[in-house]
Design a protein around this motif. Sequence first.
Motif, PDB file in Angstrom:
ATOM      1  N   LEU A   1      22.541  15.944 -28.249  1.00  0.00           N
ATOM      2  CA  LEU A   1      22.988  15.840 -26.864  1.00  0.00           C
ATOM      3  C   LEU A   1      23.453  17.204 -26.365  1.00  0.00           C
ATOM      4  O   LEU A   1      24.052  17.976 -27.118  1.00  0.00           O
ATOM      5  CB  LEU A   1      24.125  14.827 -26.739  1.00  0.00           C
ATOM      6  CG  LEU A   1      23.773  13.374 -27.060  1.00  0.00           C
ATOM      7  CD1 LEU A   1      25.014  12.500 -26.962  1.00  0.00           C
ATOM      8  CD2 LEU A   1      22.686  12.856 -26.125  1.00  0.00           C
TER       9      LEU A   1
ATOM     10  N   ARG B   1      36.217  14.223 -19.968  1.00  0.00           N
ATOM     11  CA  ARG B   1      35.349  15.403 -19.980  1.00  0.00           C
ATOM     12  C   ARG B   1      34.843  15.714 -21.388  1.00  0.00           C
ATOM     13  O   ARG B   1      34.952  16.835 -21.884  1.00  0.00           O
ATOM     14  CB  ARG B   1      36.048  16.620 -19.368  1.00  0.00           C
ATOM     15  CG  ARG B   1      36.297  16.467 -17.869  1.00  0.00           C
ATOM     16  CD  ARG B   1      35.985  17.762 -17.144  1.00  0.00           C
ATOM     17  NE  ARG B   1      35.565  17.534 -15.790  1.00  0.00           N
ATOM     18  CZ  ARG B   1      36.300  17.829 -14.704  1.00  0.00           C
ATOM     19  NH1 ARG B   1      37.497  18.347 -14.835  1.00  0.00           N
ATOM     20  NH2 ARG B   1      35.810  17.611 -13.506  1.00  0.00           N
ATOM     21  N   ARG B   2      34.235  14.681 -22.015  1.00  0.00           N
ATOM     22  CA  ARG B   2      33.628  14.882 -23.329  1.00  0.00           C
ATOM     23  C   ARG B   2      32.710  13.697 -23.626  1.00  0.00           C
ATOM     24  O   ARG B   2      32.785  12.650 -22.978  1.00  0.00           O
ATOM     25  CB  ARG B   2      34.694  14.998 -24.414  1.00  0.00           C
ATOM     26  CG  ARG B   2      35.498  13.732 -24.659  1.00  0.00           C
ATOM     27  CD  ARG B   2      36.573  13.967 -25.708  1.00  0.00           C
ATOM     28  NE  ARG B   2      37.327  12.768 -26.006  1.00  0.00           N
ATOM     29  CZ  ARG B   2      37.001  11.889 -26.951  1.00  0.00           C
ATOM     30  NH1 ARG B   2      35.903  12.091 -27.692  1.00  0.00           N
ATOM     31  NH2 ARG B   2      37.739  10.817 -27.179  1.00  0.00           N
ATOM     32  N   TRP B   3      31.838  13.889 -24.624  1.00  0.00           N
ATOM     33  CA  TRP B   3      31.066  12.768 -25.136  1.00  0.00           C
ATOM     34  C   TRP B   3      32.025  11.893 -25.944  1.00  0.00           C
ATOM     35  O   TRP B   3      32.660  12.374 -26.881  1.00  0.00           O
ATOM     36  CB  TRP B   3      29.936  13.259 -26.039  1.00  0.00           C
ATOM     37  CG  TRP B   3      28.847  14.003 -25.331  1.00  0.00           C
ATOM     38  CD1 TRP B   3      28.578  15.335 -25.425  1.00  0.00           C
ATOM     39  CD2 TRP B   3      27.857  13.464 -24.443  1.00  0.00           C
ATOM     40  NE1 TRP B   3      27.495  15.674 -24.643  1.00  0.00           N
ATOM     41  CE2 TRP B   3      27.034  14.537 -24.033  1.00  0.00           C
ATOM     42  CE3 TRP B   3      27.600  12.182 -23.954  1.00  0.00           C
ATOM     43  CZ2 TRP B   3      25.960  14.371 -23.153  1.00  0.00           C
ATOM     44  CZ3 TRP B   3      26.538  12.016 -23.078  1.00  0.00           C
ATOM     45  CH2 TRP B   3      25.728  13.089 -22.686  1.00  0.00           C
TER      46      TRP B   3
ATOM     47  N   SER C   1      30.656   1.107 -18.865  1.00  0.00           N
ATOM     48  CA  SER C   1      29.879   2.321 -19.089  1.00  0.00           C
ATOM     49  C   SER C   1      28.519   2.257 -18.414  1.00  0.00           C
ATOM     50  O   SER C   1      27.821   1.239 -18.467  1.00  0.00           O
ATOM     51  CB  SER C   1      29.678   2.552 -20.585  1.00  0.00           C
ATOM     52  OG  SER C   1      28.810   3.649 -20.813  1.00  0.00           O
TER      53      SER C   1
ATOM     54  N   GLU D   1      27.860  16.966 -15.567  1.00  0.00           N
ATOM     55  CA  GLU D   1      28.555  15.687 -15.709  1.00  0.00           C
ATOM     56  C   GLU D   1      27.835  14.525 -15.034  1.00  0.00           C
ATOM     57  O   GLU D   1      27.863  13.398 -15.548  1.00  0.00           O
ATOM     58  CB  GLU D   1      29.968  15.809 -15.144  1.00  0.00           C
ATOM     59  CG  GLU D   1      30.876  16.697 -15.956  1.00  0.00           C
ATOM     60  CD  GLU D   1      32.270  16.803 -15.398  1.00  0.00           C
ATOM     61  OE1 GLU D   1      33.180  17.170 -16.165  1.00  0.00           O
ATOM     62  OE2 GLU D   1      32.458  16.523 -14.195  1.00  0.00           O
TER      63      GLU D   1
ATOM     64  N   TYR E   1      28.413   9.945 -21.072  1.00  0.00           N
ATOM     65  CA  TYR E   1      29.458  10.959 -20.967  1.00  0.00           C
ATOM     66  C   TYR E   1      30.689  10.397 -20.269  1.00  0.00           C
ATOM     67  O   TYR E   1      30.578   9.647 -19.291  1.00  0.00           O
ATOM     68  CB  TYR E   1      28.921  12.167 -20.203  1.00  0.00           C
ATOM     69  CG  TYR E   1      29.869  13.334 -20.141  1.00  0.00           C
ATOM     70  CD1 TYR E   1      30.045  14.167 -21.242  1.00  0.00           C
ATOM     71  CD2 TYR E   1      30.577  13.618 -18.984  1.00  0.00           C
ATOM     72  CE1 TYR E   1      30.910  15.250 -21.190  1.00  0.00           C
ATOM     73  CE2 TYR E   1      31.439  14.699 -18.915  1.00  0.00           C
ATOM     74  CZ  TYR E   1      31.610  15.502 -20.026  1.00  0.00           C
ATOM     75  OH  TYR E   1      32.467  16.571 -19.971  1.00  0.00           O
ATOM     76  N   ASP E   2      31.864  10.770 -20.761  1.00  0.00           N
ATOM     77  CA  ASP E   2      33.133  10.330 -20.185  1.00  0.00           C
ATOM     78  C   ASP E   2      33.619  11.401 -19.219  1.00  0.00           C
ATOM     79  O   ASP E   2      34.116  12.450 -19.640  1.00  0.00           O
ATOM     80  CB  ASP E   2      34.160  10.104 -21.301  1.00  0.00           C
ATOM     81  CG  ASP E   2      35.467   9.494 -20.794  1.00  0.00           C
ATOM     82  OD1 ASP E   2      35.813   9.696 -19.621  1.00  0.00           O
ATOM     83  OD2 ASP E   2      36.135   8.820 -21.598  1.00  0.00           O
ATOM     84  N   VAL E   3      33.476  11.153 -17.922  1.00  0.00           N
ATOM     85  CA  VAL E   3      33.824  12.166 -16.928  1.00  0.00           C
ATOM     86  C   VAL E   3      35.328  12.314 -16.757  1.00  0.00           C
ATOM     87  O   VAL E   3      35.796  13.335 -16.238  1.00  0.00           O
ATOM     88  CB  VAL E   3      33.161  11.870 -15.565  1.00  0.00           C
ATOM     89  CG1 VAL E   3      31.661  11.986 -15.665  1.00  0.00           C
ATOM     90  CG2 VAL E   3      33.567  10.502 -15.037  1.00  0.00           C
TER      91      VAL E   3
ATOM     92  N   VAL F   1      28.147  19.758 -21.885  1.00  0.00           N
ATOM     93  CA  VAL F   1      28.253  19.292 -20.499  1.00  0.00           C
ATOM     94  C   VAL F   1      29.303  20.113 -19.755  1.00  0.00           C
ATOM     95  O   VAL F   1      30.401  20.360 -20.265  1.00  0.00           O
ATOM     96  CB  VAL F   1      28.622  17.794 -20.447  1.00  0.00           C
ATOM     97  CG1 VAL F   1      28.700  17.308 -19.001  1.00  0.00           C
ATOM     98  CG2 VAL F   1      27.596  16.959 -21.222  1.00  0.00           C
TER      99      VAL F   1
ATOM    100  N   ALA G   1      24.773  13.483 -17.068  1.00  0.00           N
ATOM    101  CA  ALA G   1      25.172  12.955 -18.373  1.00  0.00           C
ATOM    102  C   ALA G   1      25.835  11.586 -18.294  1.00  0.00           C
ATOM    103  O   ALA G   1      25.995  10.922 -19.320  1.00  0.00           O
ATOM    104  CB  ALA G   1      26.107  13.945 -19.058  1.00  0.00           C
TER     105      ALA G   1
ATOM    106  N   THR H   1      24.069   8.699 -19.783  1.00  0.00           N
ATOM    107  CA  THR H   1      23.879   8.872 -21.217  1.00  0.00           C
ATOM    108  C   THR H   1      25.176   8.607 -21.970  1.00  0.00           C
ATOM    109  O   THR H   1      25.224   8.727 -23.188  1.00  0.00           O
ATOM    110  CB  THR H   1      23.323  10.274 -21.495  1.00  0.00           C
ATOM    111  OG1 THR H   1      22.223  10.526 -20.594  1.00  0.00           O
ATOM    112  CG2 THR H   1      22.762  10.410 -22.901  1.00  0.00           C
TER     113      THR H   1
END
Length: 231
Positions: A193, A177-179, A120, A164, A172-174, A196, A167, A170
């Motif tokens: 937060l 596509r979500r925190w 991460s 994206e 964010y899972d690209v 996104v 983020a 910070t």
Amino acid sequence: MALSTGPLSIGIDIGTSGARAVAMRLDFSIAARSAVPLGRFGQNARDPSVWWSAVGVALTELLSSIDRAAVRSIAVDGTSGTLLPVDGAGRPLAEPLMYNDKVDDDAILAVIAREAPAASAARGATSGLAKALSFQRQPGVAAVLHQADWIAGQFSGRFDISDENNALKTGYDVEARRWPDWIAATGMRMGFLPGVVKPGDVTGKLTASAADRFGLARDVAVVAGTTDGCA
């Protein structure tokens, strides 16, 4: 004034030394550009009011050399990993932490090290997540935003949206596509937060005050930007 043929998109870059703006045609050619040093507005490059003053002058200079009626969209990029806490109206509550600032809090760093996946970008003392965890303690905080989010909010009035690329640091899972769920396990209050979207997605229109200030149509789209490195 040099008029431009066809619709134009404006890109704004806010960096460590200044603000830059370009007007681009549909074929990606540049119709006009401008640049303004931050130092013209004070010596504190961490002051959001200095950022916005520089952006305002750079945009005004750019618009003086193009047909304002041709402008159809605006996007902003900022320094990756620069964050600031804001209240419900988008007003900064503390001096931002810049992209290379370290969070000097062993408890925050330890919980991120324990919960974050090994790959991460949120790991480390300069990560956006470390800064967000620090800023969520600020009295009156309603959101923790990236630099580009805050500048874009001056145009759209939205202080609840990011892209994206900003983020990523910070947490964010690209791919999903979500925190991700592990962020909440660090103690981060997820409501602070931003939502996104993908870079290039429309996030709103110009506010009446922004449109009037810059002499632009009120239906000009504000578009999600990116980080300075990606830009």
